[in-house]
Motif scaffolding. Structure first.
Motif, PDB file in Angstrom:
ATOM      1  N   GLY A  52       0.767  -1.233   0.000  1.00 41.30           N
ATOM      2  CA  GLY A  52       0.000   0.000   0.000  1.00 41.30           C
ATOM      3  C   GLY A  52       0.797   1.282   0.000  1.00 41.30           C
ATOM      4  N   PHE A  53       2.115   1.217  -0.095  1.00 39.33           N
ATOM      5  CA  PHE A  53       2.913   2.448  -0.103  1.00 39.33           C
ATOM      6  C   PHE A  53       2.521   3.288  -1.323  1.00 39.33           C
ATOM      7  CE2 PHE A  53       6.823   4.909  -0.828  1.00 39.33           C
ATOM      8  CZ  PHE A  53       7.043   5.398   0.451  1.00 39.33           C
ATOM      9  N   PRO A  54       2.462   4.622  -1.182  1.00 40.70           N
ATOM     10  CA  PRO A  54       2.034   5.456  -2.324  1.00 40.70           C
ATOM     11  C   PRO A  54       3.037   5.369  -3.476  1.00 40.70           C
ATOM     12  CG  PRO A  54       1.906   6.686  -0.261  1.00 40.70           C
ATOM     13  CD  PRO A  54       2.664   5.425   0.042  1.00 40.70           C
ATOM     14  N   LEU A  55       2.550   4.930  -4.611  1.00 43.01           N
ATOM     15  CA  LEU A  55       3.450   4.784  -5.764  1.00 43.01           C
ATOM     16  C   LEU A  55       3.863   6.146  -6.322  1.00 43.01           C
ATOM     17  CD1 LEU A  55       1.858   1.704  -7.554  1.00 43.01           C
ATOM     18  CD2 LEU A  55       4.046   1.810  -6.331  1.00 43.01           C
ATOM     19  N   GLU A  56       3.133   7.213  -5.959  1.00 38.24           N
ATOM     20  CA  GLU A  56       3.536   8.550  -6.405  1.00 38.24           C
ATOM     21  C   GLU A  56       4.940   8.886  -5.918  1.00 38.24           C
ATOM     22  OE1 GLU A  56       0.578  10.180  -3.229  1.00 38.24           O
ATOM     23  OE2 GLU A  56       1.750  11.884  -3.923  1.00 38.24           O
ATOM     24  N   ARG A  57       5.385   8.211  -4.863  1.00 37.14           N
ATOM     25  CA  ARG A  57       6.725   8.470  -4.341  1.00 37.14           C
ATOM     26  C   ARG A  57       7.768   7.558  -4.978  1.00 37.14           C
ATOM     27  NH1 ARG A  57       5.580   9.028   2.150  1.00 37.14           N
ATOM     28  NH2 ARG A  57       3.512   9.971   1.954  1.00 37.14           N
ATOM     29  N   GLY A  58       7.319   6.731  -5.929  1.00 34.49           N
ATOM     30  CA  GLY A  58       8.259   5.847  -6.596  1.00 34.49           C
ATOM     31  C   GLY A  58       9.007   6.563  -7.697  1.00 34.49           C
ATOM     32  N   GLY A  63      10.173   3.241 -18.662  1.00 30.10           N
ATOM     33  CA  GLY A  63       8.846   2.617 -18.647  1.00 30.10           C
ATOM     34  C   GLY A  63       8.609   1.700 -17.463  1.00 30.10           C
ATOM     35  N   ILE A  64       9.518   1.713 -16.484  1.00 31.52           N
ATOM     36  CA  ILE A  64       9.375   0.838 -15.308  1.00 31.52           C
ATOM     37  C   ILE A  64       9.200   1.703 -14.069  1.00 31.52           C
ATOM     38  CG2 ILE A  64      10.523  -0.872 -13.842  1.00 31.52           C
ATOM     39  CD1 ILE A  64      12.016  -1.800 -16.375  1.00 31.52           C
ATOM     40  N   LEU A  65       8.104   1.441 -13.347  1.00 36.25           N
ATOM     41  CA  LEU A  65       7.828   2.163 -12.102  1.00 36.25           C
ATOM     42  C   LEU A  65       8.355   1.316 -10.935  1.00 36.25           C
ATOM     43  CD1 LEU A  65       6.339   4.268 -10.283  1.00 36.25           C
ATOM     44  CD2 LEU A  65       4.256   2.903 -10.615  1.00 36.25           C
ATOM     45  N   THR A  66       9.175   1.938 -10.076  1.00 37.76           N
ATOM     46  CA  THR A  66       9.730   1.218  -8.921  1.00 37.76           C
ATOM     47  C   THR A  66       9.162   1.806  -7.640  1.00 37.76           C
ATOM     48  OG1 THR A  66      11.781   0.744 -10.087  1.00 37.76           O
ATOM     49  CG2 THR A  66      11.841   0.576  -7.689  1.00 37.76           C
ATOM     50  N   CYS A  67       8.532   0.958  -6.832  1.00 36.25           N
ATOM     51  CA  CYS A  67       8.039   1.381  -5.521  1.00 36.25           C
ATOM     52  C   CYS A  67       9.240   1.561  -4.596  1.00 36.25           C
ATOM     53  CB  CYS A  67       7.085   0.322  -4.945  1.00 36.25           C
ATOM     54  SG  CYS A  67       6.546   0.687  -3.264  1.00 36.25           S
ATOM     55  N   HIS A  68       9.199   2.612  -3.784  1.00 39.23           N
ATOM     56  CA  HIS A  68      10.368   2.901  -2.959  1.00 39.23           C
ATOM     57  C   HIS A  68      10.323   2.244  -1.588  1.00 39.23           C
ATOM     58  CE1 HIS A  68      12.327   6.533  -5.170  1.00 39.23           C
ATOM     59  NE2 HIS A  68      12.088   5.505  -5.960  1.00 39.23           N
ATOM     60  N   SER A  78       1.064  -1.636 -18.394  1.00 37.65           N
ATOM     61  CA  SER A  78       0.090  -2.684 -18.066  1.00 37.65           C
ATOM     62  C   SER A  78      -0.155  -2.820 -16.578  1.00 37.65           C
ATOM     63  CB  SER A  78       0.588  -4.029 -18.604  1.00 37.65           C
ATOM     64  OG  SER A  78       1.760  -4.430 -17.895  1.00 37.65           O
ATOM     65  N   GLY A  79       0.739  -2.279 -15.747  1.00 41.54           N
ATOM     66  CA  GLY A  79       0.636  -2.479 -14.291  1.00 41.54           C
ATOM     67  C   GLY A  79       1.181  -3.816 -13.847  1.00 41.54           C
ATOM     68  N   CYS A  80       1.574  -4.655 -14.791  1.00 41.37           N
ATOM     69  CA  CYS A  80       2.080  -5.985 -14.422  1.00 41.37           C
ATOM     70  C   CYS A  80       3.413  -5.845 -13.684  1.00 41.37           C
ATOM     71  CB  CYS A  80       2.269  -6.855 -15.665  1.00 41.37           C
ATOM     72  SG  CYS A  80       0.717  -7.255 -16.482  1.00 41.37           S
ATOM     73  N   THR A  81       3.589  -6.693 -12.693  1.00 40.66           N
ATOM     74  CA  THR A  81       4.799  -6.598 -11.895  1.00 40.66           C
ATOM     75  C   THR A  81       5.905  -7.499 -12.446  1.00 40.66           C
ATOM     76  OG1 THR A  81       5.695  -6.755  -9.660  1.00 40.66           O
ATOM     77  CG2 THR A  81       4.118  -8.455 -10.303  1.00 40.66           C
ATOM     78  N   PHE A  82       7.133  -7.053 -12.229  1.00 44.65           N
ATOM     79  CA  PHE A  82       8.280  -7.919 -12.515  1.00 44.65           C
ATOM     80  C   PHE A  82       8.631  -8.754 -11.288  1.00 44.65           C
ATOM     81  CE2 PHE A  82       8.629  -4.382 -15.481  1.00 44.65           C
ATOM     82  CZ  PHE A  82       8.914  -5.018 -16.673  1.00 44.65           C
ATOM     83  N   ASP A  83       8.005  -8.433 -10.152  1.00 43.35           N
ATOM     84  CA  ASP A  83       8.294  -9.128  -8.889  1.00 43.35           C
ATOM     85  C   ASP A  83       7.001  -9.749  -8.390  1.00 43.35           C
ATOM     86  OD1 ASP A  83      11.157  -8.127  -8.418  1.00 43.35           O
ATOM     87  OD2 ASP A  83      10.026  -6.289  -8.828  1.00 43.35           O
TER      88      ASP A  83
END
Ligand code: FES
Length: 591
Positions: A52-58, A63-68, A78-83
């Motif tokens: 649930g951590f805010p992804l806005e802070r990632g 093209g890859i979004l990383t959660c911090h 796609s929102g699909c995860t690599f993990d």
């Protein structure tokens, strides 16, 4: 829960989004993160699907979004995860209208039941606890019947490991309890059943199917063959024989008789687990449908034929040859039942149980023979055995080694299993299965040292237990508090006695015991214990005997609590993520 919506909402101007790079829409079901990246606009759930951590802070790169928080990575488009442990992020349609960014704010799937069915399949396949928890929650919210969820998990387990295992046993035991569980505990029960199944299959080779024989021998021949192949440990032959019996359309009762006859070729095989697993496989099919018998039932054969019998154990041979005693008594069964068939109304179950707890094996066998002659049916004997085995647990002396709880537990769950199987078999299929009672009685005899000295059972005679709370809620709170601390075996027993002696609802007590179990990272035996205890309690009702049985359950659970409750944490995270809202703000977590 997710609510379908066709509404687009204004996120802001494209200029503003380009300038800031990301915007967050608050309000509604959950926050939405809108991102401008390399000429494209994307919208995602702002709450990381992991915790649930805010992804806005990632951060975003290529093209890859990383959660911090735990650094899970997601495909922005796609929102699909690599993990896989983090799960996929829900995404939302975006429209550009006259230099304005509009986002469709609804999160619902067109077919939520199908969506969560697939997610449960993914979670099981990759042993992903959080995905499993969300998928179970999602299916329940989509009104998928319990039986459908149990079926999906059971068939996964039957096909993805080479034989019945603890996962299938736990799933079936918990599924049996679902009708008496409150909503929250039902979710936890299904989650535990599914997660233990996934763990049980993780890294295992999938099962290879065998085929039935081309012929259809009669049921007597198939029963004999199954016994023969079990004796010589010929798994392939035993599986094909069983598959042939299923293909021939033999009833569950006849199949049960054949399998119990085979497994009792060895005494108390694998400390009772072999027979317990067979019983659970039958109960599993009751839950998910007997059309799945060819998939589920042969899974018990491998362990059955490989099991080690008690006849290989010194304790069963010296100083008294208990195996020989059982053999001799088994040979007399047809004559004994013939003598007892004219008698009716035998009901000395509690008295027989006390005799089964005696110190003389010959007298124990004689007590069983006398009961048969007096009209006791096979399932009467097993009912007495199960109650006697419960008393062993209820009186377990805490000066014993802690591991000896399992010794007492094995006999009780075995006794419950033979009781369930004998009820299923009935009286029309001969008496071979009664050997299981003889073996159980000798196993019970061998555990007599566990009650030396016996623990005192609270609530006997006129003991009022007035030092304990009186109302239902206070007793529940005190019980759960007792399970929060180690070594509260006797307090837990006293509270159970108090609850029942005051005439409070047994269902409320069972729900509390289920809560106590399902919040723990419980061992395999604890699930068996609760389920077998509830089964046997239902037989006796709120009587002295029924009270003793639930005291046995509470004492065992208290001896194994508390644990770290990591699985409960996962279940809670999944529930909060599924509920919507801004999880991070609720928790007050820091970035
Ligand atoms: S990776 Fe995002 S909360 Fe753990």
């Amino acid at each position: 829960m997710d609510v379908p919506s066709r509404e687009f909402v204004l996120a802001g101007s494209l200029e503003e989004l380009k300038a800031k790079g990301r915007l967050v829409l608050h309000g509604g079901h959950r926050p939405i993160l809108v991102i401008y990246d390399r000429g494209q606009v994307f919208a995602l759930d702002n709450r990381c699907p992991h915790m649930g951590f805010p992804l806005e802070r990632g951060s975003i790169e290529d093209g890859i979004l990383t959660c911090h928080w735990h650094h899970a990575r997601f495909d922005l488009e796609s929102g699909c995860t690599f993990d896989l442990w983090a799960d996929d992020v829900p995404i939302f349609p975006v429209e550009l209208r006259d230099c304005e960014v509009w986002v469709k704010s609804g999160f619902g799937d067109a077919d939520p039941a199908a969506h969560w069915h697939q997610r449960l399949a993914d979670g099981l396949a990759h042993n992903l606890g959080l995905v499993i928890a969300k998928a179970v929650h999602g299916q329940l919210a989509a009104d998928v019947p319990f039986a459908d969820i149990v079926r999906q998990v059971a068939l996964f387990g039957a096909q993805n490991r080479d034989g019945w295992g603890v996962g299938l046993t736990i799933l079936t035991a918990l599924a049996n309890l679902l009708p008496v569980l409150p909503e929250e505990e039902a979710y936890l029960a299904l989650f535990h059943g599914a997660r233990r199944m996934a763990a049980d299959c993780d890294g295992e080779a999938p099962r290879r199917e065998r085929a039935p024989l081309g012929s259809r021998p009669d049921s007597a021949a198939l029963k004999r063959w199954l016994q023969r192949w079990t004796t010589v440990r010929h798994r392939e032959a035993a599986e094909r024989t069983l598959l042939t019996a299923i293909a021939a359309g033999l009833s569950p009762a006849v199949l049960a008789d054949a399998l119990v006859a085979a497994v009792t070729e060895r005494a108390f095989a694998d400390a009772g687990h072999s027979l317990d697993f067979i019983n659970k496989a039958f109960e599993c099919l009751d839950l998910i449908g007997w059309e799945h018998a060819p998939t589920v039932l042969p899974t018990v054969v491998g362990q059955m034929v490989a099991a080690r019998g008690a006849e290989e154990s010194t304790a069963w041979r010296q100083p008294v040859d208990l195996v020989a005693l059982c053999h001799e008594a088994a040979s007399e069964l047809p004559k004994l039942f013939a003598a007892g068939c004219s008698a009716h109304g035998w009901s000395d179950h509690a008295a027989l149980a006390q005799e089964l707890l005696g110190d003389e094996p010959v007298r124990i066998i004689d007590a069983l023979k006398a009961a048969i002659c007096a009209g006791a049916a096979p399932a009467d004997l097993s009912r007495s055995l199960a109650y006697g085995a419960a008393l062993r647990v209820a009186r377990f002396g805490t000066a014993n080694e802690h591991s000896d709880w399992e010794t007492a537990h094995h006999v009780f769950t075995y006794a419950n299993a033979i009781d369930q199987m004998l009820k299923r078999i009935g009286t029309a299929n001969g008496h071979d299965a009664v050997r299981g009672v003889l073996h159980g009685a000798m196993a019970l005899y061998l555990t007599r040292y566990l009650n030396v000295p016996p623990a005192r059972i609270p609530g006997e005679r006129d003991e009022r237990l007035d030092d304990l709370p009186a109302d239902v809620d206070s007793i529940r709170a005190a019980l759960l508090d007792a399970f929060d601390r180690q070594r509260q075996v006797d307090l837990a027993a006293r509270l159970v006695a108090r609850h029942l002696k005051l005439g409070h609802s047994p269902q409320a007590l069972i729900a509390t015991l289920a809560r106590a179990l399902l919040r723990e990272d419980a061992g395999f035996h604890a699930y068996q214990m609760l389920e077998a205890g509830v089964r046997q309690f239902i037989v006796w009702g709120n009587t002295d005997e029924g009270r003793h049985i639930l005291i046995a359950v509470a004492r065992y659970l208290a001896a194994h609590s508390p644990t770290e409750r990591a699985a409960l944490q996962t279940a809670d995270i999944a529930r909060r993520l599924m509920r919507g809202g801004e999880l991070h703000q609720e928790e007050g977590a820091s970035s």
